[in-house]
Design a protein around this motif. Structure first.
Motif, PDB file in Angstrom:
ATOM      1  N   VAL A   1      41.427  55.268  35.316  1.00 17.85           N
ATOM      2  CA  VAL A   1      42.238  55.512  36.257  1.00 17.85           C
ATOM      3  C   VAL A   1      41.716  55.048  37.843  1.00 17.85           C
ATOM      4  O   VAL A   1      42.391  54.336  38.526  1.00 17.85           O
ATOM      5  CB  VAL A   1      42.857  56.746  36.285  1.00 17.85           C
ATOM      6  N   ALA A   2      40.340  55.460  37.836  1.00 14.01           N
ATOM      7  CA  ALA A   2      39.598  55.053  39.336  1.00 14.01           C
ATOM      8  C   ALA A   2      39.517  53.561  39.178  1.00 14.01           C
ATOM      9  O   ALA A   2      39.592  52.980  40.304  1.00 14.01           O
ATOM     10  CB  ALA A   2      38.488  55.776  39.336  1.00 14.01           C
ATOM     11  N   GLY A   3      39.325  53.061  38.204  1.00 11.33           N
ATOM     12  CA  GLY A   3      39.050  51.521  37.949  1.00 11.33           C
ATOM     13  C   GLY A   3      40.388  50.939  38.359  1.00 11.33           C
ATOM     14  O   GLY A   3      40.379  49.750  39.398  1.00 11.33           O
ATOM     15  N   ILE A   4      41.399  51.211  38.038  1.00 14.26           N
ATOM     16  CA  ILE A   4      42.651  50.830  38.421  1.00 14.26           C
ATOM     17  C   ILE A   4      42.859  50.683  39.757  1.00 14.26           C
ATOM     18  O   ILE A   4      43.264  49.921  40.547  1.00 14.26           O
ATOM     19  CB  ILE A   4      43.861  51.409  37.555  1.00 14.26           C
ATOM     20  N   MET A   5      42.588  51.924  40.437  1.00 14.36           N
ATOM     21  CA  MET A   5      42.896  52.205  41.913  1.00 14.36           C
ATOM     22  C   MET A   5      42.011  51.308  42.672  1.00 14.36           C
ATOM     23  O   MET A   5      42.446  50.920  43.853  1.00 14.36           O
ATOM     24  CB  MET A   5      42.556  53.619  42.176  1.00 14.36           C
ATOM     25  N   HIS A   6      40.793  50.869  42.107  1.00 13.06           N
ATOM     26  CA  HIS A   6      39.802  49.819  42.639  1.00 13.06           C
ATOM     27  C   HIS A   6      40.138  48.558  42.419  1.00 13.06           C
ATOM     28  O   HIS A   6      39.562  47.680  42.963  1.00 13.06           O
ATOM     29  CB  HIS A   6      38.329  50.348  42.354  1.00 13.06           C
ATOM     30  N   GLY A   7      41.401  48.232  41.494  1.00 15.26           N
ATOM     31  CA  GLY A   7      41.621  46.857  41.126  1.00 15.26           C
ATOM     32  C   GLY A   7      41.540  46.383  39.841  1.00 15.26           C
ATOM     33  O   GLY A   7      41.762  44.983  39.640  1.00 15.26           O
ATOM     34  N   SER A   8      41.035  47.020  39.134  1.00 11.32           N
ATOM     35  CA  SER A   8      40.731  46.866  37.529  1.00 11.32           C
ATOM     36  C   SER A   8      42.255  46.559  36.892  1.00 11.32           C
ATOM     37  O   SER A   8      43.139  47.213  37.521  1.00 11.32           O
ATOM     38  CB  SER A   8      40.102  47.726  36.603  1.00 11.32           C
ATOM     39  N   THR A   9      42.361  45.547  36.055  1.00 10.93           N
ATOM     40  CA  THR A   9      43.649  45.291  35.690  1.00 10.93           C
ATOM     41  C   THR A   9      43.847  45.760  34.128  1.00 10.93           C
ATOM     42  O   THR A   9      44.913  45.770  33.787  1.00 10.93           O
ATOM     43  CB  THR A   9      43.879  43.722  35.567  1.00 10.93           C
TER      44      THR A   9
ATOM     45  N   THR B   1      36.534  58.219  42.321  1.00 13.69           N
ATOM     46  CA  THR B   1      35.407  57.846  42.817  1.00 13.69           C
ATOM     47  C   THR B   1      35.081  56.311  43.441  1.00 13.69           C
ATOM     48  O   THR B   1      35.918  55.506  43.169  1.00 13.69           O
ATOM     49  CB  THR B   1      34.685  57.632  41.398  1.00 13.69           C
ATOM     50  N   ALA B   2      33.985  56.583  44.322  1.00 15.47           N
ATOM     51  CA  ALA B   2      33.991  55.394  45.084  1.00 15.47           C
ATOM     52  C   ALA B   2      33.483  54.143  44.220  1.00 15.47           C
ATOM     53  O   ALA B   2      32.988  54.304  43.278  1.00 15.47           O
ATOM     54  CB  ALA B   2      32.579  55.702  45.914  1.00 15.47           C
ATOM     55  N   LEU B   3      33.718  53.034  44.543  1.00 17.44           N
ATOM     56  CA  LEU B   3      33.454  51.937  43.791  1.00 17.44           C
ATOM     57  C   LEU B   3      32.096  51.719  43.158  1.00 17.44           C
ATOM     58  O   LEU B   3      31.919  51.561  41.877  1.00 17.44           O
ATOM     59  CB  LEU B   3      33.897  50.576  44.722  1.00 17.44           C
ATOM     60  N   ASN B   4      31.142  51.841  44.193  1.00 16.30           N
ATOM     61  CA  ASN B   4      29.702  51.710  43.591  1.00 16.30           C
ATOM     62  C   ASN B   4      29.365  52.624  42.568  1.00 16.30           C
ATOM     63  O   ASN B   4      28.490  52.509  41.664  1.00 16.30           O
ATOM     64  CB  ASN B   4      28.698  51.659  44.890  1.00 16.30           C
ATOM     65  N   ASP B   5      29.955  53.930  42.788  1.00 19.53           N
ATOM     66  CA  ASP B   5      29.611  55.089  41.845  1.00 19.53           C
ATOM     67  C   ASP B   5      30.138  54.793  40.546  1.00 19.53           C
ATOM     68  O   ASP B   5      29.764  55.081  39.391  1.00 19.53           O
ATOM     69  CB  ASP B   5      29.946  56.385  42.401  1.00 19.53           C
ATOM     70  N   LEU B   6      31.488  54.328  40.796  1.00 19.98           N
ATOM     71  CA  LEU B   6      32.287  53.899  39.339  1.00 19.98           C
ATOM     72  C   LEU B   6      31.400  52.767  38.532  1.00 19.98           C
ATOM     73  O   LEU B   6      31.313  52.941  37.499  1.00 19.98           O
ATOM     74  CB  LEU B   6      33.587  53.454  39.702  1.00 19.98           C
ATOM     75  N   ILE B   7      31.027  51.921  39.342  1.00 22.34           N
ATOM     76  CA  ILE B   7      30.329  50.800  38.717  1.00 22.34           C
ATOM     77  C   ILE B   7      28.871  51.398  37.858  1.00 22.34           C
ATOM     78  O   ILE B   7      28.599  51.054  36.777  1.00 22.34           O
ATOM     79  CB  ILE B   7      30.096  49.740  39.597  1.00 22.34           C
ATOM     80  N   ARG B   8      28.245  52.206  38.854  1.00 21.62           N
ATOM     81  CA  ARG B   8      26.976  52.748  38.175  1.00 21.62           C
ATOM     82  C   ARG B   8      27.407  53.618  37.074  1.00 21.62           C
ATOM     83  O   ARG B   8      26.656  53.811  36.020  1.00 21.62           O
ATOM     84  CB  ARG B   8      26.277  53.645  39.215  1.00 21.62           C
TER      85      ARG B   8
ATOM     86  N   ARG C   1      34.250  46.418  31.910  1.00 24.49           N
ATOM     87  CA  ARG C   1      34.820  46.986  33.278  1.00 24.49           C
ATOM     88  C   ARG C   1      34.255  46.929  34.611  1.00 24.49           C
ATOM     89  O   ARG C   1      34.728  46.644  35.560  1.00 24.49           O
ATOM     90  CB  ARG C   1      35.683  48.226  32.752  1.00 24.49           C
ATOM     91  N   ALA C   2      33.085  47.204  34.003  1.00 27.58           N
ATOM     92  CA  ALA C   2      32.027  47.294  35.407  1.00 27.58           C
ATOM     93  C   ALA C   2      31.789  45.814  35.855  1.00 27.58           C
ATOM     94  O   ALA C   2      31.805  45.583  36.921  1.00 27.58           O
ATOM     95  CB  ALA C   2      30.542  47.685  34.802  1.00 27.58           C
ATOM     96  N   ASP C   3      31.772  44.891  35.000  1.00 29.69           N
ATOM     97  CA  ASP C   3      31.765  43.471  35.317  1.00 29.69           C
ATOM     98  C   ASP C   3      32.950  42.839  36.160  1.00 29.69           C
ATOM     99  O   ASP C   3      32.811  42.399  37.225  1.00 29.69           O
ATOM    100  CB  ASP C   3      31.500  42.363  34.219  1.00 29.69           C
ATOM    101  N   GLU C   4      33.958  43.394  35.775  1.00 30.75           N
ATOM    102  CA  GLU C   4      35.298  43.032  36.398  1.00 30.75           C
ATOM    103  C   GLU C   4      35.172  44.093  37.779  1.00 30.75           C
ATOM    104  O   GLU C   4      35.660  43.048  38.623  1.00 30.75           O
ATOM    105  CB  GLU C   4      36.358  43.588  35.554  1.00 30.75           C
ATOM    106  N   LEU C   5      34.822  45.153  37.877  1.00 33.84           N
ATOM    107  CA  LEU C   5      34.823  45.958  39.379  1.00 33.84           C
ATOM    108  C   LEU C   5      33.837  45.239  40.156  1.00 33.84           C
ATOM    109  O   LEU C   5      33.999  45.025  41.239  1.00 33.84           O
ATOM    110  CB  LEU C   5      34.402  47.211  39.234  1.00 33.84           C
ATOM    111  N   ASP C   6      32.797  44.504  39.609  1.00 40.83           N
ATOM    112  CA  ASP C   6      31.720  43.911  40.392  1.00 40.83           C
ATOM    113  C   ASP C   6      32.301  42.716  40.858  1.00 40.83           C
ATOM    114  O   ASP C   6      31.587  42.147  42.161  1.00 40.83           O
ATOM    115  CB  ASP C   6      30.483  43.643  39.425  1.00 40.83           C
TER     116      ASP C   6
ATOM    117  N   ILE D   1      35.285  42.145  42.110  1.00 40.37           N
ATOM    118  CA  ILE D   1      36.271  42.407  43.018  1.00 40.37           C
ATOM    119  C   ILE D   1      35.808  42.372  44.574  1.00 40.37           C
ATOM    120  O   ILE D   1      34.900  42.828  44.809  1.00 40.37           O
ATOM    121  CB  ILE D   1      37.029  43.854  42.856  1.00 40.37           C
ATOM    122  N   PRO D   2      36.448  41.710  45.471  1.00 38.76           N
ATOM    123  CA  PRO D   2      35.895  41.419  46.907  1.00 38.76           C
ATOM    124  C   PRO D   2      36.146  42.868  47.433  1.00 38.76           C
ATOM    125  O   PRO D   2      37.177  43.349  47.278  1.00 38.76           O
ATOM    126  CB  PRO D   2      36.834  40.284  47.265  1.00 38.76           C
ATOM    127  N   THR D   3      35.080  43.009  48.312  1.00 38.51           N
ATOM    128  CA  THR D   3      35.282  44.289  49.002  1.00 38.51           C
ATOM    129  C   THR D   3      35.335  44.003  50.489  1.00 38.51           C
ATOM    130  O   THR D   3      34.715  42.977  50.957  1.00 38.51           O
ATOM    131  CB  THR D   3      34.049  45.364  48.645  1.00 38.51           C
TER     132      THR D   3
END
Length: 195
Positions: A73-81, A165-172, A185-190, A192-194
């Motif tokens: 859910v946090a991933g989706i909020m950051h842009g995960s599809t 969760t903040a984006l960098n924390d979620l990736i970690r 999903r970490a690769d997908e979040l990585d 995403i342009p910030t």
């Protein structure tokens, strides 16, 4: 509210509609989110049927909870599809926060309250289920306690705030868990342009 936070709520609203549309004709299999495999995730389980995290997210706000949305859910909020079928939360494990969580869960139809003494406990309410995790839960080699203070917030137009969760924390967190779906999903979040 910033456009970024407006976009986060919009992405989650759109994803919930996609989940509901995609599962409308799906028959229940008896497989719950706790039986999700490490590749497909909880979207392939019955947890996706009727998934709607918003009542609980609103109840958390109204109860004064400081729990933070983690997982997809946090991933989706950051842009995960990628879609999901559960709502996982990180909380600090304090008695005060346990009281707020208890109030929110009760308000949204939780028939069997989880054991708040555990570092990971499963809950189920109307529209959502998932894990309640404290920083005591082993998360690979990552200390998740700082994630609580670094969480970001988004305001829903209905008048409540969602902490996630903040984006960098979620990736970690994804990389620390290391399952196939987490790496993907970490690769997908990585990517995403910030900014």
């Amino acid at each position: 509210m910033s456009r970024m936070n407006e976009a986060a709520v919009l992405r989650l609203c759109q994803a919930v509609r996609r989940i509901q549309d995609s599962t409308r004709e799906r028959a229940a299999t008896g497989r719950g989110p706790d039986e999700a495999d490490d590749v497909a995730g909880t979207f392939a389980t019955d947890g996706a049927l009727g998934f709607d995290p918003f009542p609980l997210l609103r109840a958390l706000h109204e109860a004064g909870s400081h729990a933070v949305v983690i997982g997809q859910v946090a991933g989706i909020m950051h842009g995960s599809t990628e879609l999901t079928g559960d709502l996982d939360l990180l909380w600090d494990g304090t008695p005060e926060e346990a009281h707020a969580l208890r109030d929110a869960l009760t308000a949204t139809g939780c028939a069997n309250l989880p054991d708040f003494e555990r570092s990971q406990a499963v809950y189920q309410v109307n529209g959502a289920s998932g894990d309640l995790c404290t920083p005591d839960l082993p998360w690979g080699d990552m200390d998740t306690s700082p994630c609580l203070a670094r969480a970001v917030s988004a305001h829903h137009p209905a008048g409540f705030t969602i902490r996630y969760t903040a984006l960098n924390d979620l990736i970690r967190m994804r990389r620390a868990l290391g399952r196939p779906k987490d790496h993907r999903r970490a690769d997908e979040l990585d990517s995403i342009p910030t900014g």
